[in-house]
Design a protein around this motif. Structure first.
Motif, PDB file in Angstrom:
ATOM      1  N   SER A 653      -2.778   4.285  20.411  1.00  0.00           N
ATOM      2  CA  SER A 653      -3.692   4.383  19.268  1.00  0.00           C
ATOM      3  C   SER A 653      -2.967   4.616  17.950  1.00  0.00           C
ATOM      4  O   SER A 653      -3.566   4.490  16.890  1.00  0.00           O
ATOM      5  CB  SER A 653      -4.699   5.513  19.501  1.00  0.00           C
ATOM      6  N   PRO A 702      -7.259   7.591  13.803  1.00  0.00           N
ATOM      7  CA  PRO A 702      -8.463   8.429  13.873  1.00  0.00           C
ATOM      8  C   PRO A 702      -8.826   9.041  12.512  1.00  0.00           C
ATOM      9  O   PRO A 702      -9.992   9.121  12.147  1.00  0.00           O
ATOM     10  CB  PRO A 702      -8.074   9.499  14.883  1.00  0.00           C
ATOM     11  N   TYR A 755      -8.050  12.916  25.239  1.00  0.00           N
ATOM     12  CA  TYR A 755      -7.531  11.665  24.699  1.00  0.00           C
ATOM     13  C   TYR A 755      -7.076  10.845  25.906  1.00  0.00           C
ATOM     14  O   TYR A 755      -6.266  11.288  26.722  1.00  0.00           O
ATOM     15  CB  TYR A 755      -6.360  11.901  23.749  1.00  0.00           C
ATOM     16  N   THR A 761     -11.420   8.272  26.064  1.00  0.00           N
ATOM     17  CA  THR A 761     -11.232   9.253  24.991  1.00  0.00           C
ATOM     18  C   THR A 761     -12.570   9.909  24.639  1.00  0.00           C
ATOM     19  O   THR A 761     -13.586   9.232  24.473  1.00  0.00           O
ATOM     20  CB  THR A 761     -10.632   8.582  23.754  1.00  0.00           C
ATOM     21  N   ASP A 800     -14.192   6.338  23.028  1.00  0.00           N
ATOM     22  CA  ASP A 800     -13.806   4.944  23.272  1.00  0.00           C
ATOM     23  C   ASP A 800     -15.034   4.052  23.201  1.00  0.00           C
ATOM     24  O   ASP A 800     -16.118   4.384  23.706  1.00  0.00           O
ATOM     25  CB  ASP A 800     -13.148   4.793  24.643  1.00  0.00           C
ATOM     26  N   ILE A 805     -11.495   3.154  19.163  1.00  0.00           N
ATOM     27  CA  ILE A 805     -12.022   4.474  18.852  1.00  0.00           C
ATOM     28  C   ILE A 805     -13.259   4.330  17.966  1.00  0.00           C
ATOM     29  O   ILE A 805     -13.224   3.654  16.925  1.00  0.00           O
ATOM     30  CB  ILE A 805     -10.968   5.344  18.160  1.00  0.00           C
TER      31      ILE A 805
END
Length: 814
Positions: A653, A702, A755, A761, A800, A805
């Motif tokens: 990620s 994120p 995670y 996630t 997820d 994300i």
């Protein structure tokens, strides 16, 4: 000539010659007839005289079936044939062993002595007989049949009967001494001797042709020359002043081989009967072995020499003493081929000696027997070596000792090491040893060495792991206390390693308890590839992959393979440079212990990515992979470089270049490692705590997504932070974020949850909306914590969504 033979003159003399011979023949016939007439009319008296003569000299009884005159035989002496003769001593009823049984004994008597009322034997011929000399337990014997005369009788009868000729045909001779365990048994096909007298001395040339059924000086150990034929002419001499008979012969045939023999025998010196026999010959080893007693030949017959050898054998003993005589055998071997149970030795030369009395005080025993070898030279599987001195002693539990020197090309070791274990090429080896080894079932077992081995510029392939070492140098010193490993240098394509080490009690543990063997190695390398090194130190799991070939190779290779797998190794590593995949480190140090196929690391330390790492761990085999359990303390490493070195721990990620700063972390991690030293993806488990100082997040996905949603006017792509710390639990596919605390120039937030590497996630984030740009200016952490969550606080979830994300409102578990 024809006219001379037909002349009257020749015919005249020819008639005279013919009449002379006819007259001579007639005279002989008349004389022989007269002797026959005399015998027939005086037979009773002659037989009585013969019996008296015999009985004067024996203590026992003689039984003669008949006595016959032999016409014309031995003329002018009287020749008589004694038929069906039995001679027994006075103790026959106790031992039942008849001294003499003969179908015929021919005796030749001096007719003049007979006419003067005396018996004088000139010849004795024994045919088809058994002569049995017996000495039984408790002193019972039949050899006392010959009565000793008193001094008075010796003075009265001063004249001794002298026998001029002795002959034997088909005579079975037995001499058995039960108390001394001796048995001499000969089948005499022919024996002839004409004796010449010189006063009290005599000499003769004795022709003998006999088969040996037993020549056992000790019946428990077997017979010499068993079932062998002995044939030759022996020159025998008796010296009365020495009470000794010497007997010498050149070319005596024994079992088809010829021997030169010199011997001497003491007579009349009771209770001892000493003898000394020296035998020389050139003979094949196997033929010589077959002449020895079983206790010796049973051990020597498993060895052989292709060409004949020069041998001298000396027997020194006493016929009346218990046990074997003293035996010394010397041999000279030149340019021969020696076959041993473990193989063969070519170009073989040495001087050898066998003795059954190595130490005089210990007497004649197998435990006191020895083979002594000098100046041994040869080549075993084309590996030339020299043994200046060697000895095999104690034939009950044989032990070989000696000195070994060798200088050979290393690749010649391939002939004795299984090709599925190791293969050598190039290089030179030099060996200087004092050795000692047991001989079990005629094989050399558990050799122990004191000395040194030098190997230069050797190339080696260790097949079970596919490892190739080049330009390998080794110096090994074997002492009674330890094996010292010096100047051990090996190179492969990736590593150059210098080794010094020590193995205490090596000589005993190698054979009896390899699992207790501890090899203490100090290893230095300018540069080493850890993945390659793991292949060297980790034990193979294919324990049955070494193919078995010949017995000798199987024993040596399997034993070496067992020791490699079972021994314990402690490695003291000191590396200038260490490479592990993308990780490069310097000043690496560690203590590595290899025990029962496990690799344990203690006190590991290295410098990398601008910081330092302390570590420990255990690597244990699991199928074709390895279980890894490790502890690490990372201090002030550059986080970008560090994460890059470990492939960002497979996190997709964000990229390692997205995070900046100095990382300090403490980790207790387990996982699986493959044979190439790579961590198996998604196998990591354990606990990690970390802190990043003076850090920054660049394009951290994120946060960027949250920023677009909540802080459209803040620079969330370039965030500096004063605090980035957290505690994680690794569970293979998932990472449990127990707490992740971020204090940055854009915002503060806290994260917890899961995670996932595999679309699982679920992170809960607490995000205060207040601008934290100036929080870093506050003096204390308490002040920063007091204002951290003022104002509006968002509760968001990062989950997820099809591999990406997705941010949404909500709290954990809601």
């Amino acid at each position: 000539m024809k006219h001379f033979l037909q002349s009257a003159h020749f015919k005249k003399y020819a008639k005279r010659i013919i009449f002379f011979f006819l007259g001579l023949i007639g005279l002989v016939l008349i004389a022989s007839g007269g002797l026959a007439f005399y015998f027939s009319h005086n037979k009773t008296e002659i037989v009585s005289k013969i019996n008296n003569k015999i009985n004067d000299n024996i203590s026992g009884a003689i039984d003669i079936g008949d006595i016959q005159y032999k016409f014309l035989t031995g003329f002018p002496n009287l020749t008589l044939a004694l038929k069906d003769v039995n001679l027994k001593d006075s103790l026959w009823a106790e031992h039942k062993r008849t001294f003499l049984v003969a179908k015929e004994i021919e005796v030749r008597l001096n007719i003049m002595s007979l006419l003067s009322d005396k018996i004088d034997f000139h010849k004795i011929e024994i045919n088809d007989a058994t002569l049995d000399l017996y000495n039984g337990p408790n002193g019972i014997t039949n050899t006392d049949i010959f009565r000793k005369k008193t001094k008075k009788e010796e003075k009265t009868n001063t004249k001794t009967t002298l026998i001029d000729e002795i002959s034997m045909t088909n005579v079975h001779f037995i001499s058995e001494n039960k108390p001394r365990n001796k048995l001499f048994d000969f089948e005499v096909m022919a024996l002839k001797a004409k004796i010449n007298y010189d006063g009290n001395n005599w000499n003769t040339n004795l022709f003998v042709d006999t088969n040996v059924k037993s020549m056992a000086f000790n019946t428990e150990k077997g017979s010499f020359a068993k079932d062998k034929r002995i044939r030759g002419i022996i020159a025998a001499v008796y010296k009365s002043d020495q009470n000794k008979i010497t007997a010498n012969v050149d070319g005596l045939e024994i079992g088809g081989d010829k021997f030169d023999v010199k011997s001497s025998f003491d007579v009349g010196n009771e209770p001892s009967s000493n003898f000394l026999i020296e035998i020389k010959t050139k003979i094949l080893w196997k033929d010589a072995t077959n002449l020895l007693a079983n206790n010796i030949s049973s051990k020597l017959k498993f060895y052989d020499l292709k060409k004949p050898i020069d041998v001298t054998c000396i027997l020194d003993g006493d016929f009346n003493a218990e046990g074997d005589p003293k035996i010394n055998v010397t041999a000279v071997v030149k340019n021969n081929e020696l076959h041993i149970p473990d193989g063969s030795i070519s170009d073989c030369s040495f001087n050898g000696k066998f003795t059954n009395i190595f130490k005089e005080e210990l007497g004649c025993e197998d435990a006191n027997s020895a083979v002594i070898i000098k100046d041994f030279k040869g080549a075993y599987n084309k590996m030339a070596f020299v043994i200046p001195d060697a000895m095999i002693h104690n034939f009950d539990k044989p032990v070989a000792t000696g000195i070994l020197n060798a200088n050979f090309e290393v690749e010649k070791l391939n002939s004795i090491i299984n090709a599925d274990l190791m293969h050598f090429s190039n290089g030179q080896a030099k060996v200087d040893f004092k050795f000692e080894c047991d001989i079990v079932d005629l094989y050399f077992r558990k050799p122990k060495f004191i000395g040194s081995v030098r190997v230069a510029n050797a190339s080696l392939k260790y097949v079970p792991k596919g490892l190739n070492f080049e330009k390998t140098n080794i110096q090994l010193d074997f002492t009674e206390q330890a094996l010292l490993i010096k100047k051990f240098v090996f190179k492969d394509r990736h590593n150059t390693v210098y080794v010094e080490g020590r193995v205490d009690n090596f000589l005993n543990l190698y054979y009896d308890a390899p699992e207790k063997m501890l090899i203490d190695w100090k290893i230095y390398s300018p540069s080493i590839d850890v993945k390659q090194f793991i292949g060297v130190i980790a034990a193979t799991q294919k324990k049955k992959q070494v193919a078995k070939k010949t017995a000798s190779r199987e024993s040596f290779s399997d034993q070496l393979h067992t020791v490699i797998n079972k021994c314990q190794v402690v490695l003291q590593l000191n590396l200038d440079k260490l490479v592990y995949g993308k990780l490069t480190a310097s000043n690496a140090k560690a203590t590595i212990k290899l025990t029962n196929s496990n690799v344990t690391v203690h006190d590991g330390f290295l410098k990398t990515s601008g910081g330092a790492v302390a570590f420990s761990g255990v690597l244990s085999p699991k199928g074709n992979k390895y279980n890894l359990q490790s502890n690490a303390q990372v201090n002030d490493v550059d986080i970008t470089s560090f994460l890059t070195s470990f492939n960002n721990f497979d996190i997709k990620s964000f990229d390692a270049k997205d995070i900046k700063g100095k990382l300090t972390t403490k980790a207790n991690i387990g996982g699986l490692m493959d044979a190439q030293g790579n961590l198996v993806p998604k196998s990591a488990t354990g606990n990690v705590s970390f802190k990043v100082n003076n850090g920054a997040l660049v394009n951290f996905e994120p946060i960027v997504k949250i920023g677009k949603f909540a802080f459209p006017f803040r620079d969330v792509k370039n965030i500096t932070f004063s605090d980035l710390s957290g505690n994680l639990v690794l569970r293979g596919h998932d990472i449990d974020v127990l707490d992740l605390r971020v204090s940055s120039s854009v915002l503060n937030f806290d994260v917890e949850g899961v995670y996932s590497i595999d679309n699982n996630t679920n992170l809960a984030m607490t995000v205060p909306l207040r601008n934290s740009k100036n929080d870093a200016k506050l003096a204390t952490k308490a002040e920063r914590d007091a204002i951290r969550n003022r104002g509006i606080v968002l509760h968001l979830l990062a989950v997820d969504d099809g591999g990406k994300i997705k941010i949404k409102w909500g709290k954990k578990d809601k």
